[in-house]
Structure formats: C-alpha cells, structure tokens
Design an enzyme around this catalytic site. Structure first.
Site, PDB file in Angstrom:
ATOM      1  N   LYS A  15       0.833  -1.218   0.000  1.00  0.00           N
ATOM      2  CA  LYS A  15       0.000   0.000   0.000  1.00  0.00           C
ATOM      3  C   LYS A  15       0.869   1.271   0.000  1.00  0.00           C
ATOM      4  O   LYS A  15       0.659   2.173  -0.793  1.00  0.00           O
ATOM      5  CB  LYS A  15      -0.931   0.029   1.226  1.00  0.00           C
ATOM      6  CG  LYS A  15      -1.854  -1.169   1.343  1.00  0.00           C
ATOM      7  CD  LYS A  15      -2.772  -1.076   2.544  1.00  0.00           C
ATOM      8  CE  LYS A  15      -2.052  -1.081   3.891  1.00  0.00           C
ATOM      9  NZ  LYS A  15      -1.323  -2.329   4.210  1.00  0.00           N
ATOM     10  N   ARG A  91      -9.858   1.572   8.855  1.00  0.00           N
ATOM     11  CA  ARG A  91      -9.357   0.236   9.129  1.00  0.00           C
ATOM     12  C   ARG A  91     -10.375  -0.593   9.907  1.00  0.00           C
ATOM     13  O   ARG A  91     -10.080  -1.707  10.322  1.00  0.00           O
ATOM     14  CB  ARG A  91      -8.091   0.343   9.967  1.00  0.00           C
ATOM     15  CG  ARG A  91      -6.870  -0.041   9.163  1.00  0.00           C
ATOM     16  CD  ARG A  91      -5.666   0.292   9.989  1.00  0.00           C
ATOM     17  NE  ARG A  91      -4.571  -0.511   9.583  1.00  0.00           N
ATOM     18  CZ  ARG A  91      -3.468  -0.036   9.018  1.00  0.00           C
ATOM     19  NH1 ARG A  91      -3.343   1.236   8.778  1.00  0.00           N
ATOM     20  NH2 ARG A  91      -2.491  -0.837   8.713  1.00  0.00           N
ATOM     21  N   ARG A 130      11.889  -5.285   5.162  1.00  0.00           N
ATOM     22  CA  ARG A 130      11.640  -3.873   4.847  1.00  0.00           C
ATOM     23  C   ARG A 130      12.582  -2.919   5.604  1.00  0.00           C
ATOM     24  O   ARG A 130      12.891  -3.106   6.776  1.00  0.00           O
ATOM     25  CB  ARG A 130      10.194  -3.500   5.193  1.00  0.00           C
ATOM     26  CG  ARG A 130       9.949  -2.000   5.049  1.00  0.00           C
ATOM     27  CD  ARG A 130       8.517  -1.610   5.096  1.00  0.00           C
ATOM     28  NE  ARG A 130       7.825  -2.067   6.278  1.00  0.00           N
ATOM     29  CZ  ARG A 130       6.513  -1.997   6.444  1.00  0.00           C
ATOM     30  NH1 ARG A 130       5.760  -1.527   5.470  1.00  0.00           N
ATOM     31  NH2 ARG A 130       5.965  -2.427   7.552  1.00  0.00           N
ATOM     32  N   ARG A 158      11.394  -0.800  10.847  1.00  0.00           N
ATOM     33  CA  ARG A 158      10.278  -0.378  11.697  1.00  0.00           C
ATOM     34  C   ARG A 158      10.202  -1.244  12.948  1.00  0.00           C
ATOM     35  O   ARG A 158      10.453  -2.441  12.885  1.00  0.00           O
ATOM     36  CB  ARG A 158       8.962  -0.476  10.906  1.00  0.00           C
ATOM     37  CG  ARG A 158       8.596   0.829  10.263  1.00  0.00           C
ATOM     38  CD  ARG A 158       7.442   0.760   9.329  1.00  0.00           C
ATOM     39  NE  ARG A 158       6.253   0.106   9.841  1.00  0.00           N
ATOM     40  CZ  ARG A 158       5.094   0.076   9.178  1.00  0.00           C
ATOM     41  NH1 ARG A 158       5.006   0.659   7.995  1.00  0.00           N
ATOM     42  NH2 ARG A 158       4.058  -0.539   9.684  1.00  0.00           N
ATOM     43  N   ARG A 169      -0.263  -8.526  13.431  1.00  0.00           N
ATOM     44  CA  ARG A 169      -0.870  -7.536  12.528  1.00  0.00           C
ATOM     45  C   ARG A 169      -1.698  -8.211  11.438  1.00  0.00           C
ATOM     46  O   ARG A 169      -2.751  -7.699  11.050  1.00  0.00           O
ATOM     47  CB  ARG A 169       0.231  -6.663  11.890  1.00  0.00           C
ATOM     48  CG  ARG A 169       0.747  -5.606  12.858  1.00  0.00           C
ATOM     49  CD  ARG A 169       2.113  -5.085  12.465  1.00  0.00           C
ATOM     50  NE  ARG A 169       2.169  -4.495  11.155  1.00  0.00           N
ATOM     51  CZ  ARG A 169       3.290  -4.367  10.450  1.00  0.00           C
ATOM     52  NH1 ARG A 169       4.436  -4.816  10.943  1.00  0.00           N
ATOM     53  NH2 ARG A 169       3.266  -3.799   9.276  1.00  0.00           N
TER      54      ARG A 169
HETATM   55  P1  AP5 Z   1       4.869  -1.500   1.887  1.00  0.00           P
HETATM   56  O1  AP5 Z   1       4.521  -0.700   0.675  1.00  0.00           O
HETATM   57  O2  AP5 Z   1       5.577  -0.807   3.006  1.00  0.00           O
HETATM   58  O3  AP5 Z   1       3.567  -2.279   2.415  1.00  0.00           O
HETATM   59  P2  AP5 Z   1       2.301  -1.743   3.207  1.00  0.00           P
HETATM   60  O4  AP5 Z   1       1.109  -2.444   2.660  1.00  0.00           O
HETATM   61  O5  AP5 Z   1       2.274  -0.243   3.196  1.00  0.00           O
HETATM   62  O6  AP5 Z   1       2.644  -2.313   4.634  1.00  0.00           O
HETATM   63  P3  AP5 Z   1       2.536  -1.670   6.076  1.00  0.00           P
HETATM   64  O7  AP5 Z   1       3.227  -2.618   6.994  1.00  0.00           O
HETATM   65  O8  AP5 Z   1       3.044  -0.249   6.081  1.00  0.00           O
HETATM   66  O9  AP5 Z   1       1.026  -1.662   6.313  1.00  0.00           O
HETATM   67  P4  AP5 Z   1       0.359  -1.630   7.665  1.00  0.00           P
HETATM   68  O10 AP5 Z   1      -1.039  -1.407   7.224  1.00  0.00           O
HETATM   69  O11 AP5 Z   1       0.635  -2.797   8.524  1.00  0.00           O
HETATM   70  O12 AP5 Z   1       1.094  -0.414   8.423  1.00  0.00           O
HETATM   71  P5  AP5 Z   1       0.773   1.148   8.611  1.00  0.00           P
HETATM   72  O13 AP5 Z   1       2.060   1.862   8.564  1.00  0.00           O
HETATM   73  O14 AP5 Z   1      -0.338   1.595   7.738  1.00  0.00           O
HETATM   74  O15 AP5 Z   1       5.748  -2.738   1.388  1.00  0.00           O
HETATM   75  C1  AP5 Z   1       6.284  -3.671   2.323  1.00  0.00           C
HETATM   76  C2  AP5 Z   1       7.659  -4.181   1.819  1.00  0.00           C
HETATM   77  O16 AP5 Z   1       7.468  -4.853   0.563  1.00  0.00           O
HETATM   78  C3  AP5 Z   1       8.678  -3.079   1.536  1.00  0.00           C
HETATM   79  O17 AP5 Z   1       9.951  -3.551   1.895  1.00  0.00           O
HETATM   80  C4  AP5 Z   1       8.595  -2.864   0.019  1.00  0.00           C
HETATM   81  O18 AP5 Z   1       9.834  -2.415  -0.516  1.00  0.00           O
HETATM   82  C5  AP5 Z   1       8.236  -4.263  -0.459  1.00  0.00           C
HETATM   83  N1  AP5 Z   1       7.409  -4.277  -1.658  1.00  0.00           N
HETATM   84  C6  AP5 Z   1       6.311  -3.508  -1.911  1.00  0.00           C
HETATM   85  N2  AP5 Z   1       5.778  -3.844  -3.110  1.00  0.00           N
HETATM   86  C7  AP5 Z   1       6.553  -4.844  -3.610  1.00  0.00           C
HETATM   87  C8  AP5 Z   1       6.501  -5.629  -4.814  1.00  0.00           C
HETATM   88  N3  AP5 Z   1       5.559  -5.444  -5.746  1.00  0.00           N
HETATM   89  N4  AP5 Z   1       7.432  -6.606  -4.965  1.00  0.00           N
HETATM   90  C9  AP5 Z   1       8.383  -6.799  -4.025  1.00  0.00           C
HETATM   91  N5  AP5 Z   1       8.506  -6.095  -2.872  1.00  0.00           N
HETATM   92  C10 AP5 Z   1       7.592  -5.126  -2.676  1.00  0.00           C
HETATM   93  O19 AP5 Z   1       0.197   1.159  10.120  1.00  0.00           O
HETATM   94  C11 AP5 Z   1       1.046   0.839  11.198  1.00  0.00           C
HETATM   95  C12 AP5 Z   1       0.231   0.702  12.467  1.00  0.00           C
HETATM   96  O20 AP5 Z   1      -0.422   1.952  12.763  1.00  0.00           O
HETATM   97  C13 AP5 Z   1      -0.911  -0.320  12.435  1.00  0.00           C
HETATM   98  O21 AP5 Z   1      -0.457  -1.632  12.722  1.00  0.00           O
HETATM   99  C14 AP5 Z   1      -1.828   0.233  13.546  1.00  0.00           C
HETATM  100  O22 AP5 Z   1      -1.334  -0.099  14.829  1.00  0.00           O
HETATM  101  C15 AP5 Z   1      -1.678   1.735  13.377  1.00  0.00           C
HETATM  102  N6  AP5 Z   1      -2.747   2.304  12.539  1.00  0.00           N
HETATM  103  C16 AP5 Z   1      -2.583   2.832  11.286  1.00  0.00           C
HETATM  104  N7  AP5 Z   1      -3.777   3.242  10.804  1.00  0.00           N
HETATM  105  C17 AP5 Z   1      -4.712   2.965  11.754  1.00  0.00           C
HETATM  106  C18 AP5 Z   1      -6.115   3.127  11.839  1.00  0.00           C
HETATM  107  N8  AP5 Z   1      -6.825   3.682  10.828  1.00  0.00           N
HETATM  108  N9  AP5 Z   1      -6.761   2.694  12.950  1.00  0.00           N
HETATM  109  C19 AP5 Z   1      -6.071   2.152  13.982  1.00  0.00           C
HETATM  110  N10 AP5 Z   1      -4.734   1.963  13.971  1.00  0.00           N
HETATM  111  C20 AP5 Z   1      -4.058   2.366  12.869  1.00  0.00           C
END
Ligand code: AP5
Length: 214
Positions: A15, A91, A130, A158, A169
C-alpha cells in the site's frame, strides 16, 4: 480525476509503496495514517506515546484516539478540497462510517476502495526485509543500501516489523479490517488488485482499475 481513493490490504501488501507512486505520478494528496502516527511517536507527543503502545503490539489504535485525529487532520489541512489517497484509514467499519458522516459536510465522496491482495508467505518475506527512510518515508527492501536514495538519510527497520508483531498484525487485519472488503463491495466501490509481481506491474494494475472506475 477522482475524489477519495482508499487503499486496503494486509500489512506488507504494498500500500505505502504504491501510494507514493500514485502521489508522484498522478498527483494525489497522500494521507498515510501509519506515517502520521510514526511522526507523532518520533516527536514524543502524548498522542504518539499512547498510540505506540498499540502499534508495537501489532494492535489497531483505538477508534476514540485515531478517528478524531484523522478527521481533524483532513479538516485542518483543508484536504476535502483535494483528491486524496487514504493509506491506512479506514481500518474498521466504524471508521468508514465516521468518514462517511464527516464527508457529508463537503462535496466529496469515496470513489474507489482498492484492495491489494497478497498471501501470508509473501507478506512475511516482504515485511521481514523492509527498511524505510525516517525522514522522507521512502520504502525499501533488504537489498537496498544503508541510505535513502532520495535524501541520503540512514535507513531504519520499523519497530513493528518483527516476526511476532507481523503475525499479530496479519490476524488483526483479518479480524478487524477485512470486513471492510464486503462493506465497500456492497457499495459497489471495491476493486481487487493482485499485489504479487514487480512494483511496476502492480502499479499498472492499479492505474487500470482507477481508469476503469472513472
Ligand atoms: P509497503 O509498501 O511498506 O507495504 P504496506 O502495505 O504499506 O505495509 P505496512 O506494513 O506499512 O502496512 P500496515 O497497514 O501494517 O502499516 P501502517 O504503517 O499503515 O511494502 C512492504 C515491503 O514490501 C517493503 O519492503 C517494500 O519495498 C516491499 N514491496 C512492496 N511492493 C513490492 C513488490 N511489488 N514486490 C516486491 N517487494 C515489494 O500502520 C502501522 C500501524 O499503525 C498499524 O499496525 C496500527 O497499529 C496503526 N494504525 C494505522 N492506521 C490505523 C487506523 N486507521 N486505525 C487504527 N490503527 C491504525
């Protein structure tokens, strides 16, 4: 051009990576809740310190903390007048409903929810390798060097990218966030995109889905 696009998908499905490309290439204003929360944590605000207790356990930050924070952020930064890409919000169905209520005061609407689908093995592989830039939020994998290609800042892992927290997660995603898939499907807004393949291949699929929607 559309109004609001929501990016859905399990942790590690790409994402954040795709959101940055859509921002750069298609001019969306990006609102990443994960990045906003990590910024609050870095600045050690009371909100950030409270949120980090949940994030480090792989849990969602409770609605009573996060929903008002995000909706206020949109309002304060006048984002209702922009084309926004929401990465990480909503979410939970309760968050989607709160967003929908708050949008009634603007002429905006959610135009599409893009679901990036990826299986558990690929998620584990991607997240355990990552690295990210703490300054400009660029995202990298293990094969990247030690410094950000864009701003030369040292890359970091991270704190929630350890095996135990990643598993938690994924479970939290399946139990609390995945019900949004049906929610947006019923509203006719859901587009499912295969998250496997190269970054460019996935990007092309997303652009196709967005164009077909428009
Ligand atoms: P990446 O693009 O970073 O993946 P992502 O889907 O963004 O993963 P996240 O871990 O950031 O999502 P998340 O939803 O768990 O965390 P968030 O920060 O939103 O890619 C991942 C890896 O793969 C990278 O190394 C990249 O290089 C690689 N990659 C990408 N595409 C690729 C491809 N095509 N081929 C190969 N490699 C590839 O949230 C963090 C925390 O915040 C949550 O756990 C929660 O506690 C809190 N939070 C956030 N929003 C809310 C909410 N609305 N409500 C409550 N809590 C919340």
């Amino acid at each position: 051009m559309m109004n609001f696009i929501i990016l859905l998908g399990p942790p590690g499905s790409g994402k954040g990576t795709q959101a940055l490309l859509l921002k750069e290439r298609m001019g969306y204003v990006l609102l990443s809740t994960g990045d906003l929360l990590r910024d609050e944590i870095k600045r050690e605000t009371a909100f950030g310190l409270k949120a980090s207790e949940y994030i480090n356990k792989g849990l969602l930050v409770p609605d009573e903390l996060i929903t008002g924070f995000i909706l206020d952020y949109i309002e304060r930064n006048k984002l209702y007048s922009e084309n926004i890409l929401l990465d990480g919000f909503p979410r939970r169905i309760s968050q989607a409903e709160a967003l929908s209520v708050s949008m009634k005061n603007s002429d905006k609407k959610v135009d599409a929810a893009l679901l990036l689908a990826l299986d558990r093995d690929d998620i584990m592989y991607r997240l355990s390798g990552r690295k990210m830039c703490p300054k400009c939020q660029s995202i990298y994998h293990a094969d990247a060097g030690d410094k950000c290609e864009k701003c030369q800042t040292a890359l970091v892992k991270r704190t929630d990218d350890n095996e135990e927290t990643i598993i938690k997660r994924i479970d939290v995603y399946e139990n609390e966030t995945a019900p949004l898939i049906d929610y947006y499907k019923k509203n006719g807004l859901l587009h499912c995109v295969n998250g496997k393949g190269t970054v460019e291949e996935v990007y092309e699929r997303i652009v196709k889905a967005v164009k077909n929607n428009g």
